[in-house]
Design a protein around this motif. Sequence first.
Motif: not given
Length: 153
Positions: A75-79, A86-92
């Motif tokens: 997860l990454d949160i930027k203002l 808010i960006t992120g990745r869910r792995e399979e």
Amino acid sequence: MRGTKVAPVVNRVREEFDRMFDRMLTTPLLAEPLALPTFPIGEYAAEWAPALDFFENEKEFVVRLDIPGVHKENLDIKLVGDVLTITGRREEVKEHAAGYAHYREREVGKFVRTLRLPAPVEEKKIEALYQDGILTVTLPKAAAAVGQKILIK
């Protein structure tokens, strides 16, 4: 915005249409609807969009995302200014080593959620908590945004 109660099926269909149009008609940099669809590229390309709640009270804004199965390291949160990204990745998860999946509803890959804050916040006091698959970002309003009385000279 006023919430209304509707039948669960109707509400679910409406939410899916809202998400579809959000993905097609919103640019992730501005969080403003556009007249024509845009398809984000590069760092802002997303494969899915988690459900998001955004609300406020007297002292703060609160953003909640349902992102079960996403590791907090992903997860990454930027203002930047008044834009929260808010960006992120869910792995399979490969649970079926030699089998075939007949049906899949869980989305995987990168997501990006961007929204414009309606008032300034105190950047140094922003807190993020990830627990039980829910990311909660608390953004305290800046003193002027809370409704501080201004002296007239």
